[in-house]
Design a protein around this motif. Structure first.
Motif, short mmCIF file in Angstrom:
data_model
loop_
_atom_site.label_atom_id
_atom_site.label_comp_id
_atom_site.label_asym_id
_atom_site.label_seq_id
_atom_site.Cartn_x
_atom_site.Cartn_y
_atom_site.Cartn_z
N ALA A 123 0.83 -1.21 0.00
CA ALA A 123 0.00 0.00 0.00
C ALA A 123 0.87 1.26 0.00
O ALA A 123 0.56 2.24 -0.69
CB ALA A 123 -0.93 -0.01 1.21
N GLU A 124 1.95 1.25 0.76
CA GLU A 124 2.84 2.41 0.80
C GLU A 124 3.49 2.65 -0.55
O GLU A 124 3.62 3.80 -1.01
CB GLU A 124 3.91 2.18 1.87
CG GLU A 124 3.38 2.22 3.30
CD GLU A 124 4.35 1.63 4.29
OE1 GLU A 124 5.39 1.07 3.85
OE2 GLU A 124 4.07 1.71 5.51
N LEU A 125 3.86 1.58 -1.22
CA LEU A 125 4.49 1.71 -2.53
C LEU A 125 3.49 2.28 -3.55
O LEU A 125 3.83 3.17 -4.34
CB LEU A 125 4.99 0.34 -2.98
CG LEU A 125 5.91 0.27 -4.21
CD1 LEU A 125 7.15 1.11 -4.00
CD2 LEU A 125 6.27 -1.19 -4.51
N ALA A 126 2.24 1.81 -3.50
CA ALA A 126 1.21 2.31 -4.41
C ALA A 126 0.89 3.77 -4.13
O ALA A 126 0.67 4.57 -5.05
CB ALA A 126 -0.05 1.46 -4.30
N GLU B 154 -7.66 -4.66 -0.20
CA GLU B 154 -6.39 -4.10 0.27
C GLU B 154 -5.18 -4.61 -0.51
O GLU B 154 -4.09 -4.02 -0.43
CB GLU B 154 -6.21 -4.37 1.77
CG GLU B 154 -5.99 -5.82 2.14
CD GLU B 154 -7.27 -6.62 2.27
OE1 GLU B 154 -7.21 -7.76 2.73
OE2 GLU B 154 -8.35 -6.09 1.91
N LEU B 155 -5.35 -5.68 -1.28
CA LEU B 155 -4.28 -6.16 -2.15
C LEU B 155 -4.53 -5.77 -3.61
O LEU B 155 -3.64 -5.23 -4.28
CB LEU B 155 -4.14 -7.68 -2.03
CG LEU B 155 -3.73 -8.22 -0.66
CD1 LEU B 155 -3.66 -9.75 -0.69
CD2 LEU B 155 -2.40 -7.64 -0.21
N GLY B 156 -5.71 -6.05 -4.11
CA GLY B 156 -6.00 -5.77 -5.51
C GLY B 156 -5.96 -4.30 -5.85
O GLY B 156 -5.53 -3.91 -6.95
N HIS B 157 -6.40 -3.45 -4.91
CA HIS B 157 -6.42 -2.01 -5.17
C HIS B 157 -5.02 -1.44 -5.40
O HIS B 157 -4.76 -0.81 -6.44
CB HIS B 157 -7.12 -1.31 -4.00
CG HIS B 157 -7.35 0.15 -4.19
ND1 HIS B 157 -8.39 0.65 -4.93
CD2 HIS B 157 -6.67 1.22 -3.73
CE1 HIS B 157 -8.35 1.97 -4.92
NE2 HIS B 157 -7.31 2.35 -4.19
N PRO B 158 -4.06 -1.65 -4.49
CA PRO B 158 -2.72 -1.11 -4.76
C PRO B 158 -2.04 -1.77 -5.95
O PRO B 158 -1.27 -1.10 -6.66
CB PRO B 158 -1.96 -1.38 -3.45
CG PRO B 158 -2.73 -2.43 -2.75
CD PRO B 158 -4.15 -2.23 -3.14
N LEU C 148 -13.78 -0.06 -5.39
CA LEU C 148 -13.48 -0.05 -3.96
C LEU C 148 -14.51 -0.90 -3.21
O LEU C 148 -15.72 -0.61 -3.27
CB LEU C 148 -13.48 1.37 -3.40
CG LEU C 148 -12.34 2.29 -3.86
CD1 LEU C 148 -12.63 2.88 -5.23
CD2 LEU C 148 -12.14 3.43 -2.86
N ALA C 149 -14.04 -1.92 -2.52
CA ALA C 149 -14.92 -2.79 -1.75
C ALA C 149 -14.67 -2.59 -0.26
O ALA C 149 -13.59 -2.13 0.15
CB ALA C 149 -14.67 -4.25 -2.12
N ALA C 150 -15.66 -2.92 0.54
CA ALA C 150 -15.53 -2.79 2.00
C ALA C 150 -16.12 -4.02 2.67
O ALA C 150 -17.21 -4.46 2.31
CB ALA C 150 -16.24 -1.54 2.49
#
Length: 587
Positions: free
Chosen positions: A90-93, A141-145, A162-164
């Motif tokens: 996530a930080e890298l994205a 949290e994985l697919g998004h970044p 975006l899913a929740a």
């Protein structure tokens, strides 16, 4: 992605180089979490899951050309060691998105329709500039970044889904790539058990509009009160879509063709145009309107929007895929996922697409519905049992409420049709579960005593009356494969008014099996229908343990020209049923 040396990746993620990693070695992408997707120049992110640990595949990734591995422990090869690989991803994205100031980010959320809307909107933005969008449903949290990291200096648009699964998830995703446009489709019952109620779901979905800047745009569904109410949660400009007069972007004069594809007039503040969708199901209208509203805000002419929507075909697998076998059997594969709302939409579309044909369905109990799960699954059963199907297969565990609801609705529909047409009703056993046959018997879900039915083997005599789903044979058409016929008729003889029978197969397919109240397929016997008319037929309902067993059961039921709907929660993997029924290998 933007090329980055390992030293920079270590700096962004607060990691440490290990395994003789060269700090000057450059990662040019893609960033992947599946070692099979590694290409020369990749960064492999080792994720430790419940069943698979990506660290075990680090050496394989390096051999395939990965520059390094993002890992939480030393591996066999160059690596960047971090405390948490998902957080580091996530930080890298986030750093990559910040380095692309020319990119416009569009976020799409909702309980249903996210992927289809994302696909339509990506088609529209591609008319303006280079677009990045998730493959399938990369929306967590994985697919998004991972999707964000596919963008580069040429990218103009990122259309992100975006899913929740809880409060705060969408807020976290918007921090990675802050959106300028936020699209909210609906607030339904998906993950109802996790959130605890629709108001909590609305709170989670509304995090997207809260993340918009004052200069942004919130695209909201005017027909959903919970979505419409999100307008007060943002300082961004608000554009409404829907079917009502209050929507700036709306559909007028919606019609649906015999294949379940909708056409309508797309009305906007600057004009209108005709849209004829190639997507199946009237519920696709709302997805198309949402994409049209976002496209309109980006400055696309209404004629261009209408042309692109009309040309669009399903871009993501297992979402209302409609395929015809060489023998004319139509298979509707909507097996990617399911919730109560999407189930109703799918059965509504299937009723149109399968009109005038024998129709079958394969479903499974819905999950993540919390305390309301049994009641909502019973409602699903009633939906399917009252849909006029020739046969219904319920696959997998926790099927009791679905089966009970299906049997109750099927009996009510049977009685109502019989009374309406003044036709005799084909008698059947008390509501219960027909065992999976032929082949080994499978456990029968236990319900209240009045819904139980003892299992029986084909060599045993049938109970009084024909087995559930039996009907008289048709007028000479070929029979599907099944167990050998009984030596004689069931006790009590055939239903009044039925043609002579040769003996129904116990547990086999419903020979003919028309929808409730319809005559047997294959044409009436010479001279017209028997005195008193055809008997009204019940829906044959069976339970099977898994997707493969469902395909095997269907193989004995389907005849040329039939239609079958396959839909269930993702965990059941019912796409395997569709693949097998279509004659392929399950993927």
């Amino acid at each position: 992605m933007i090329p980055l040396p390992l030293a920079r990746i270590a700096e962004i993620t607060s990691g440490a180089l290990s395994g003789m990693a060269d700090p000057r070695a450059v990662v040019r992408g893609p960033v992947v979490i599946d070692s099979r997707a590694v290409e020369p120049g990749s960064l492999f992110v080792a994720i430790k899951g419940a069943r698979v640990d990506g660290h075990d595949y680090a050496a394989q990734a390096i051999r395939a050309g990965a520059v390094a591995v993002l890992a939480t422990r030393p591996v066999d090869g160059p690596s960047v060691i971090v405390p948490d690989t998902a957080a580091a991803l996530a930080e890298l994205a986030t750093a990559q998105a910040a380095a692309l100031p020319r990119v416009s980010v569009i976020g799409v959320t909702g309980s249903a329709g996210k992927t289809s809307t994302k696909d339509l909107l990506a088609r529209l933005t591609a008319r303006i500039g280079a677009t990045i969008a998730p493959v399938g449903s990369f929306n967590n949290e994985l697919g998004h970044p991972l999707t964000v990291l596919r963008a580069d200096a040429d990218t103009r648009f990122m259309v992100l889904e975006l899913a929740a699964r809880n409060i705060g998830h969408i807020k976290d995703l918007t921090r990675i790539a802050p959106p300028q446009i936020g699209v909210v489709l609906n607030v339904g019952t998906a993950h109802l058990g996790v959130f605890g109620g629709k108001e909590a779901i609305a709170k989670a979905k509304g995090e997207l509009v809260e993340a918009l800047p004052r200069t942004g745009v919130a695209v909201l569904n005017a027909d959903d009160p919970l979505v419409r109410g999100m307008a007060s949660r943002t300082d961004a400009r608000v554009t409404f879509f829907g079917r009502g007069e209050s929507a700036a972007i709306r559909a007028e004069g919606v019609t649906v063709d015999v294949r379940g594809r909708a056409s309508f007039t797309l009305r906007t503040p600057s004009g209108s145009a005709h849209v004829s969708l190639k997507l199946y199901g009237e519920h696709a209208v709302e997805n198309a309107l949402a994409a049209a509203a976002a496209g309109y805000e980006l400055g696309l002419p209404v004629a261009t929007i209408a042309a692109e929507l009309s040309a669009a075909t399903p871009a993501s697998r297992w979402r209302m895929e409609v395929n015809d076998r060489p023998d004319g059997v139509t298979v509707v594969n909507d097996a990617y996922n399911a919730n109560p709302d999407s189930m109703r939409a799918a059965f509504g579309a299937f009723a149109v697409l399968g009109r005038g044909r024998r129709r079958f369905a394969v479903i499974a109990a819905l999950r993540e519905l919390g305390e309301e799960g049994p009641a909502l699954n019973a409602e699903l059963g009633r939906l399917a049992g009252g849909a006029g199907l020739a046969g219904l297969i319920v696959a997998g565990p926790d099927a009791g409420p679905v089966l009970e609801g299906a049997h109750a609705a099927a009996q009510e529909a049977l009685q109502a049709a019989a009374q309406s047409a003044a036709q005799p009703v084909a008698p059947g056993p008390a509501p219960g579960v027909v065992p999976h046959a032929p082949g080994p018997q499978h456990p029968v879900p236990q319900g209240p005593p009045q819904h139980q039915q003892p299992a029986r083997h084909p060599i045993e005599g049938p109970p009084a009356g024909p087995p559930q789903g039996w009907q008289a044979p048709d007028s000479g058409g070929p029979r599907p494969a099944g167990p050998p016929p009984m030596a004689g008729p069931p006790a009590g003889g055939p239903p009044v008014g039925s043609p002579p029978m040769a003996g129904p197969p116990v547990g086999g397919p419903p020979v003919g099996g028309p929808p409730v109240g319809a005559p047997p397929m294959g044409g009436p016997p010479v001279g017209g229908p028997p005195p008193g008319g055809y008997p009204v037929q019940p829906t044959r309902i069976v339970h099977v343990p898994d997707a493969e067993a469902a395909a095997a059961e269907l193989a004995g039921w389907l005849r040329p020209g039939d239609a079958v709907l396959i839909k269930g929660p993702r965990a059941m993997g019912l796409e395997r049923t569709a693949e097998l029924v279509l004659g392929g290998t399950p993927q």
